[in-house]
Design a protein around this motif. Sequence first.
Motif, short mmCIF file in Angstrom:
data_model
loop_
_atom_site.label_atom_id
_atom_site.label_comp_id
_atom_site.label_asym_id
_atom_site.label_seq_id
_atom_site.Cartn_x
_atom_site.Cartn_y
_atom_site.Cartn_z
N MET A 115 0.88 -16.77 9.19
CA MET A 115 1.18 -16.69 7.71
C MET A 115 2.28 -17.18 7.23
O MET A 115 2.59 -17.83 6.49
CB MET A 115 1.22 -15.21 7.38
CG MET A 115 1.14 -14.95 5.89
SD MET A 115 -0.03 -15.85 4.84
CE MET A 115 -1.52 -14.73 4.93
N GLU A 116 3.44 -17.05 8.25
CA GLU A 116 4.72 -17.78 8.01
C GLU A 116 4.59 -19.08 7.80
O GLU A 116 5.37 -19.89 7.05
CB GLU A 116 5.52 -17.15 9.28
CG GLU A 116 6.95 -17.57 9.04
CD GLU A 116 8.02 -17.01 10.20
OE1 GLU A 116 8.93 -17.89 10.45
OE2 GLU A 116 7.85 -15.82 10.41
N GLU A 117 3.87 -19.76 8.65
CA GLU A 117 3.69 -21.19 8.74
C GLU A 117 2.94 -21.55 7.38
O GLU A 117 3.27 -22.47 6.98
CB GLU A 117 3.07 -21.70 10.01
CG GLU A 117 2.89 -23.13 10.27
CD GLU A 117 2.13 -23.60 11.43
OE1 GLU A 117 1.53 -24.65 11.45
OE2 GLU A 117 2.55 -22.76 12.45
N LEU A 118 1.90 -21.20 7.08
CA LEU A 118 1.34 -21.33 5.99
C LEU A 118 2.23 -21.17 4.58
O LEU A 118 2.05 -21.88 3.66
CB LEU A 118 -0.04 -20.47 5.66
CG LEU A 118 -0.89 -20.53 6.84
CD1 LEU A 118 -2.05 -19.53 6.66
CD2 LEU A 118 -1.60 -22.00 6.63
N THR A 119 3.06 -20.24 4.57
CA THR A 119 3.89 -19.90 3.60
C THR A 119 5.05 -20.99 3.48
O THR A 119 5.29 -21.39 2.23
CB THR A 119 4.50 -18.63 3.58
OG1 THR A 119 3.58 -17.52 3.78
CG2 THR A 119 5.53 -18.38 2.35
N LEU B 242 4.53 -24.22 4.48
CA LEU B 242 3.81 -25.39 4.09
C LEU B 242 3.53 -25.08 2.55
O LEU B 242 3.86 -26.26 1.68
CB LEU B 242 2.47 -25.38 4.80
CG LEU B 242 1.75 -26.46 4.33
CD1 LEU B 242 2.30 -27.86 4.56
CD2 LEU B 242 0.32 -26.56 5.11
N MET B 243 3.13 -24.21 1.98
CA MET B 243 3.11 -23.75 0.58
C MET B 243 4.30 -23.93 -0.22
O MET B 243 4.47 -24.77 -1.02
CB MET B 243 2.49 -22.34 0.21
CG MET B 243 2.42 -22.07 -1.37
SD MET B 243 0.99 -23.18 -1.95
CE MET B 243 -0.33 -22.03 -1.26
N LEU C 168 2.73 -14.55 -1.77
CA LEU C 168 2.91 -14.47 -0.02
C LEU C 168 4.24 -14.13 0.30
O LEU C 168 4.46 -13.40 1.40
CB LEU C 168 2.42 -15.79 0.30
CG LEU C 168 1.37 -16.48 0.26
CD1 LEU C 168 1.21 -17.75 0.40
CD2 LEU C 168 0.17 -15.62 1.05
#
Length: 64
Positions: free
Chosen positions: A1-5, A7-8, A62
């Motif tokens: 989730m940290e990586e997705l956040t 990226l967002m 997020l």
Amino acid sequence: MEELTALMKYMVGHNAAHAKELADLAAQLEKAGSHMAYEQVMAAVSDLEKGNMRLSVILNSLNG
């Protein structure tokens, strides 16, 4: 989730930079005498900013 956040967050900033570049381009079109092109590009900028606002809301949720 940290990586997705992360990226967002990057995408929101990236989109904001593109919106500014497009607004600058629109100003140049207006200065060159193409008011219709100016209006259409600014409408696209508005659409981009609206979409980016939605992404920002998601990013905020997020982040907690």
